[in-house]
Design a protein around this motif. Structure first.
Motif, PDB file in Angstrom:
ATOM      1  N   TYR A   1       1.043  -1.134  -0.187  1.00 47.51           N
ATOM      2  CA  TYR A   1      -0.109   0.318   0.593  1.00 47.51           C
ATOM      3  C   TYR A   1       0.721   1.216  -0.031  1.00 47.51           C
ATOM      4  N   ALA A   2       2.508   1.459   0.259  1.00 50.55           N
ATOM      5  CA  ALA A   2       2.783   2.329   0.529  1.00 50.55           C
ATOM      6  C   ALA A   2       2.902   2.663  -1.207  1.00 50.55           C
ATOM      7  N   ASP A   3       3.029   1.869  -1.704  1.00 49.81           N
ATOM      8  CA  ASP A   3       3.188   2.029  -3.986  1.00 49.81           C
ATOM      9  C   ASP A   3       2.150   2.252  -4.701  1.00 49.81           C
ATOM     10  N   GLY A   4       1.158   2.740  -3.554  1.00 48.88           N
ATOM     11  CA  GLY A   4      -0.408   2.671  -3.477  1.00 48.88           C
ATOM     12  C   GLY A   4      -1.872   1.159  -4.421  1.00 48.88           C
TER      13      GLY A   4
ATOM     14  N   GLY B   1      -3.311   8.068  -6.375  1.00 47.04           N
ATOM     15  CA  GLY B   1      -2.264   7.344  -4.978  1.00 47.04           C
ATOM     16  C   GLY B   1      -1.415   6.205  -5.728  1.00 47.04           C
TER      17      GLY B   1
ATOM     18  N   GLY C   1       2.150   5.217  -5.926  1.00 47.57           N
ATOM     19  CA  GLY C   1       3.351   6.387  -5.053  1.00 47.57           C
ATOM     20  C   GLY C   1       4.753   6.305  -5.837  1.00 47.57           C
TER      21      GLY C   1
ATOM     22  N   ARG D   1       7.576   5.272  -5.668  1.00 49.07           N
ATOM     23  CA  ARG D   1       8.640   4.194  -5.228  1.00 49.07           C
ATOM     24  C   ARG D   1       9.017   3.422  -6.911  1.00 49.07           C
TER      25      ARG D   1
END
Length: 355
Positions: free
Chosen positions: A274-277, A345, A347, A349
């Motif tokens: 989820y840090a990558d969306g 959203g 991310g 990265r």
């Protein structure tokens, strides 16, 4: 791209997931909205870093295809686009907020003035601008009464804008009410052009097109098509397998032990979270595709990792690439998030790869 395709060069962040952007599909979508808008010029919303896909290469592809109007939300987004060729116009949808004036005056972009205070502050510059009038969305914009009061007298208005509230619901009576209100105010406010329709608004028909249309989500493959054919998908996600492991029947997978293997599974742990969306709400709902074979997400998606049941793809090896199913409409329905949220959203990265 499947796990069996040749990977992209490892100079592109070999340990990162990859966000692939099909600029040919993007341009094809823009041309379809341009054709649907007929005589109206067709611009492009490239705000929010080109809806998460990389504003500069997105803008470059659209400008090369003939787009001459780009729209962003903030002044720093103008700089992110880089220099534009002669004849390409960039408009800043939030106007000139306190502290923006020096940057606005030094910029080749124009503000879309949205408050009476912005109008008064800009009027003394004598420079061209756009103006947003509110016709029922009750978000940004000059009130109709303000627009009729003489407030706009003396402005060099290039484009008079408004924005539809219910364009994604074609049968809503609000669409015709806003179209009529905009036509009425546009008849008394001198401006070179008038603009009302976003992506969905273009599909409402010629009455909503006016002089300039402003497609956004549709360019990136989301929302409704302006014609009878589906929009081309633009964004794709490829992620690398860090580890393959065998999970016995009855074992749980992931945080919270929310998934229990009904039988023995072969799972892939991939560098995506989820840090990558990639939404946590796609836990047990998302999937990867290996040569067209669906491989479901199992267990809870975590910040950096997702676990995928690849029992149906026995030839995979650690280090292989998996293509995630990132169909916007399907992913939105499965995750409970809008297509706009899914795209914007994504991310920082990812290695963004524009083809």
């Amino acid at each position: 791209m499947t796990s069996c395709d040749a990977p992209l060069p490892d100079t592109l962040a070999p340990d990162a997931s990859r966000l692939t952007v099909d600029t040919a599909a993007l341009v094809a979508n823009w041309r379809r909205f341009a054709r649907a808008g007929a005589a109206a010029a067709c611009g492009a919303a490239v705000k929010a870093d080109g809806y998460g896909l990389g504003a500069r290469p997105i803008a470059a592809a659209l400008v090369a295809a003939g787009c001459r109007d780009l729209l962003v939300a903030h002044w720093h987004e103008v700089a992110a686009l880089g220099p534009q060729p002669d004849g390409v116009r960039v408009a800043v949808l939030h106007g000139v907020m306190p502290g923006d004036m020096a940057r606005a005056l030094a910029s080749p972009a124009v503000p879309v003035l949205v408050t009476a205070g912005q109008v008064q502050a800009w009027k003394v510059t004598g420079r061209p601008c756009d103006v947003m009038v509110d016709t029922g969305l009750n978000r940004l914009g000059i009130d109709i009464a303000e627009a009729r009061s003489g407030l706009l007298d003396g402005l060099a208005i290039d484009t008079l804008h408004s924005h539809l509230a219910c364009s994604e619901t074609p049968a809503s009576p609000a669409n015709e009410a806003q179209r009529a209100a905009f036509a009425d105010i546009a008849a008394v406010v001198p401006a070179r052009r008038r603009a009302l329709a976003n992506s969905a608004g273009i599909g409402l028909g010629p009455g909503w097109h006016f002089d300039l249309t402003r497609p956004g989500i549709g360019l990136y493959g989301g929302g409704a098509s302006p014609d009878a054919h589906p929009l081309a998908p633009v964004a794709g996600i490829a992620t690398r397998i860090i580890q393959l492991r065998d999970v016995p029947a009855g074992a749980s997978i992931g945080y919270g032990a929310t998934y229990t293997a009904a039988g023995p599974l072969r799972v892939a742990v991939v560098a995506l979270g989820y840090a990558d969306g990639y939404p946590r709400s796609l836990s047990d709902r998302g999937r990867a595709l290996v040569d067209g074979v669906p491989c479901p997400v199992v267990g809870r998606i975590s910040m950096d990792l997702t676990i995928i049941d690849v029992s149906a793809a026995p030839d995979l090896a650690e280090g292989d690439w998996l293509t995630m199913d990132f169909d916007l409409a399907g992913s939105a329905a499965a995750s409970g998030r809008s297509e706009y949220e899914l795209l914007t959203g994504l991310g920082a990265r990812y290695a963004r790869v524009h083809t």
